[in-house]
Design a protein around this motif. Structure first.
Motif, mmCIF file in Angstrom:
data_model
loop_
_atom_site.group_PDB
_atom_site.id
_atom_site.type_symbol
_atom_site.label_atom_id
_atom_site.label_comp_id
_atom_site.label_asym_id
_atom_site.label_seq_id
_atom_site.Cartn_x
_atom_site.Cartn_y
_atom_site.Cartn_z
ATOM 1 N N GLY A 127 0.812 -1.212 0.000
ATOM 2 C CA GLY A 127 0.000 0.000 0.000
ATOM 3 C C GLY A 127 0.847 1.263 0.000
ATOM 4 N N ILE A 128 1.932 1.283 0.771
ATOM 5 C CA ILE A 128 2.809 2.457 0.798
ATOM 6 C C ILE A 128 3.478 2.655 -0.554
ATOM 7 C CG2 ILE A 128 4.932 3.388 1.822
ATOM 8 C CD1 ILE A 128 4.088 2.137 4.452
ATOM 9 N N SER A 129 3.842 1.563 -1.221
ATOM 10 C CA SER A 129 4.488 1.690 -2.535
ATOM 11 C C SER A 129 3.560 2.288 -3.579
ATOM 12 C CB SER A 129 4.976 0.318 -3.018
ATOM 13 O OG SER A 129 3.904 -0.490 -3.473
ATOM 14 N N MET A 130 2.242 2.252 -3.339
ATOM 15 C CA MET A 130 1.273 2.801 -4.287
ATOM 16 C C MET A 130 1.075 4.308 -4.130
ATOM 17 S SD MET A 130 -1.768 -0.035 -4.226
ATOM 18 C CE MET A 130 -1.543 -1.695 -4.827
ATOM 19 N N LEU A 131 1.519 4.888 -3.026
ATOM 20 C CA LEU A 131 1.285 6.305 -2.791
ATOM 21 C C LEU A 131 1.945 7.141 -3.888
ATOM 22 C CD1 LEU A 131 1.884 6.508 1.063
ATOM 23 C CD2 LEU A 131 -0.313 6.677 -0.132
ATOM 24 N N PRO A 132 1.234 8.124 -4.451
ATOM 25 C CA PRO A 132 1.832 8.958 -5.508
ATOM 26 C C PRO A 132 2.741 10.060 -4.966
ATOM 27 C CG PRO A 132 -0.438 9.612 -5.145
ATOM 28 C CD PRO A 132 -0.198 8.444 -4.239
ATOM 29 N N VAL A 133 2.984 10.083 -3.675
ATOM 30 C CA VAL A 133 3.858 11.080 -3.047
ATOM 31 C C VAL A 133 4.795 10.370 -2.080
ATOM 32 C CG1 VAL A 133 2.241 13.004 -3.280
ATOM 33 C CG2 VAL A 133 2.102 11.512 -1.285
ATOM 34 N N PHE A 134 5.706 11.146 -1.492
ATOM 35 C CA PHE A 134 6.616 10.636 -0.465
ATOM 36 C C PHE A 134 7.451 9.466 -0.974
ATOM 37 C CE2 PHE A 134 2.720 11.892 2.085
ATOM 38 C CZ PHE A 134 3.176 13.174 2.332
ATOM 39 N N SER A 135 8.077 9.643 -2.124
ATOM 40 C CA SER A 135 8.865 8.551 -2.686
ATOM 41 C C SER A 135 10.026 8.157 -1.785
ATOM 42 C CB SER A 135 9.406 8.952 -4.063
ATOM 43 O OG SER A 135 10.244 10.091 -3.976
ATOM 44 N N MET A 136 10.489 9.099 -0.951
ATOM 45 C CA MET A 136 11.637 8.786 -0.098
ATOM 46 C C MET A 136 11.297 7.792 1.019
ATOM 47 S SD MET A 136 9.847 11.527 0.898
ATOM 48 C CE MET A 136 10.563 12.769 -0.182
ATOM 49 N N LYS A 237 5.761 -3.221 -10.671
ATOM 50 C CA LYS A 237 5.292 -1.947 -10.127
ATOM 51 C C LYS A 237 5.691 -1.788 -8.666
ATOM 52 C CE LYS A 237 1.386 -1.924 -13.317
ATOM 53 N NZ LYS A 237 -0.085 -1.912 -13.464
ATOM 54 N N TYR A 238 5.616 -2.887 -7.917
ATOM 55 C CA TYR A 238 6.007 -2.814 -6.511
ATOM 56 C C TYR A 238 7.501 -2.527 -6.368
ATOM 57 C CZ TYR A 238 7.297 -4.477 -1.875
ATOM 58 O OH TYR A 238 7.839 -4.579 -0.614
ATOM 59 N N LEU A 239 8.331 -3.232 -7.150
ATOM 60 C CA LEU A 239 9.769 -3.029 -7.057
ATOM 61 C C LEU A 239 10.174 -1.638 -7.525
ATOM 62 C CD1 LEU A 239 11.083 -6.506 -8.311
ATOM 63 C CD2 LEU A 239 10.845 -5.685 -5.964
ATOM 64 N N ALA A 240 9.473 -1.107 -8.532
ATOM 65 C CA ALA A 240 9.759 0.238 -9.016
ATOM 66 C C ALA A 240 9.181 1.306 -8.105
ATOM 67 C CB ALA A 240 9.224 0.417 -10.434
ATOM 68 N N GLY A 241 8.274 0.931 -7.214
ATOM 69 C CA GLY A 241 7.690 1.896 -6.290
ATOM 70 C C GLY A 241 6.725 2.855 -6.942
ATOM 71 N N CYS A 242 6.079 2.428 -8.016
ATOM 72 C CA CYS A 242 5.132 3.302 -8.714
ATOM 73 C C CYS A 242 4.129 2.428 -9.447
ATOM 74 C CB CYS A 242 5.858 4.216 -9.690
ATOM 75 S SG CYS A 242 4.776 5.388 -10.530
ATOM 76 N N TRP A 243 2.849 2.742 -9.302
ATOM 77 C CA TRP A 243 1.786 1.938 -9.894
ATOM 78 C C TRP A 243 1.022 2.705 -10.963
ATOM 79 C CZ3 TRP A 243 0.346 -3.050 -7.869
ATOM 80 C CH2 TRP A 243 1.210 -3.496 -6.840
ATOM 81 N N GLN A 244 1.462 3.918 -11.308
ATOM 82 C CA GLN A 244 0.760 4.715 -12.290
ATOM 83 C C GLN A 244 1.590 4.808 -13.563
ATOM 84 O OE1 GLN A 244 1.523 6.487 -9.115
ATOM 85 N NE2 GLN A 244 -0.100 5.235 -8.243
ATOM 86 N N TYR A 245 1.266 5.786 -14.380
ATOM 87 C CA TYR A 245 1.907 5.920 -15.680
ATOM 88 C C TYR A 245 3.348 6.407 -15.584
ATOM 89 C CZ TYR A 245 0.276 10.636 -14.626
ATOM 90 O OH TYR A 245 0.007 11.830 -13.996
ATOM 91 N N GLU A 246 3.814 6.795 -14.369
ATOM 92 C CA GLU A 246 5.180 7.291 -14.243
ATOM 93 C C GLU A 246 6.226 6.180 -14.326
ATOM 94 O OE1 GLU A 246 2.790 8.092 -12.154
ATOM 95 O OE2 GLU A 246 2.635 10.270 -11.963
#
Length: 280
Positions: A127-136, A237-246
């Protein structure tokens, strides 16, 4: 280190809870939580797409898709677990008086509770990996010695369908291949540009598709669905830490791909023959 502490704390705390409530209740709770986490991993993407389409229809060219991913996933996981507990169990799963079970049964209850804690920690990390903010603050599985998110997603493969050569495409994406395979296409490993500098660096996350431990710029893969681009999986997507188009990957033509033969030049049209005058 933060997420390793989270996993260990969840495993230890739920193991202690298992000893308190007994093997039967904690095993049931662990199984129900795992079912909800797996179900949320499978269902959240089509639900996000459906909800985002409804928002666009109602508000025009306005999308809340990046926030829908963690919201829908958390709702399916937590809401599903709470619903199952409400429907199937009237008693509350809370610590009570210590049970006088046999040592072997208490050890089994601690093991079942620890497994439940591992599943819960993995669900939180996903769930945290899906957040579109706070990448750090997102987990970086490639640098962790104890990652609970990836095993949970890998367990989803048995239920996600679309198996090709014993590989679930929705979970693992399309597999790597070799340059010697003439049918293999060329891309790069998927990555998320966390620092926004346009290059893969130390702060960026990527999915190590070929498992060589480094970022692979030229990744050959099997295009199983024939659409000319590598299909991303949940693990990517989980390993990349992004689940959207980025999530970035550079699909392109192979440099050694045979060029199409040039079309033959069209022959010039013949000039029309002169007409003979009528009547000489």
């Amino acid at each position: 280190m933060l997420y390793e502490v989270l996993v260990l704390a969840a495993v230890g705390g739920c193991g202690w809870l298992g000893v308190r409530v007994g093997l039967g209740p904690i095993a049931a709770a662990t199984f129900e939580l795992l079912a909800c986490v797996v179900g949320a991993a499978i269902l959240h993407e089509p639900l996000v797409s459906l909800l985002d389409s409804g928002v666009r229809l109602a508000l025009g060219d306005f999308s809340v898709e990046p926030w829908l991913y963690p919201l829908v996933y958390a709702t399916l996981t937590a809401g599903g677990f709470a619903g199952l507990r409400r429907i199937l169990h009237r008693d509350s799963l809370l610590p009570g008086d210590p049970r006088d079970d046999a040592p072997l049964e208490r050890a089994a209850a601690a093991l079942a509770g620890g497994l439940g804690g591992f599943v819960a920690a993995g669900a939180v990390m996903i769930g945290i990996s899906m957040l579109p903010v706070f990448s750090m603050i997102k987990p970086t599985p490639s640098r962790m010695f104890l990652d609970a998110g990836r095993p949970i997603l890998q367990a989803t493969a048995a239920f996600a369908g679309e198996m090709q050569d014993d590989r679930s495409l929705p979970v693992h994406g399309e597999p790597p291949s070799r340059p010697s395979d003439p049918n293999a296409r060329l891309t790069s490993e998927p990555w998320f540009d966390a620092d926004g500098d346009g290059a893969v660096g130390e702060t960026d996350r990527y999915s190590d598709v070929d498992g060589n431990g480094v970022y692979t710029k030229d990744l050959y893969y099997a295009d199983l669905d024939g659409d000319g681009m590598r299909r991303l999986g949940l693990v990517d997507k989980y390993l990349a830490g992004c689940w959207q188009y980025e999530v970035l990957q550079f699909d392109r033509e192979r440099p050694d791909a045979p060029k199409p033969a040039p079309e033959p030049a069209a022959e010039p049209a013949a000039e029309p023959a002169a007409l003979e005058p009528v009547g000489g």
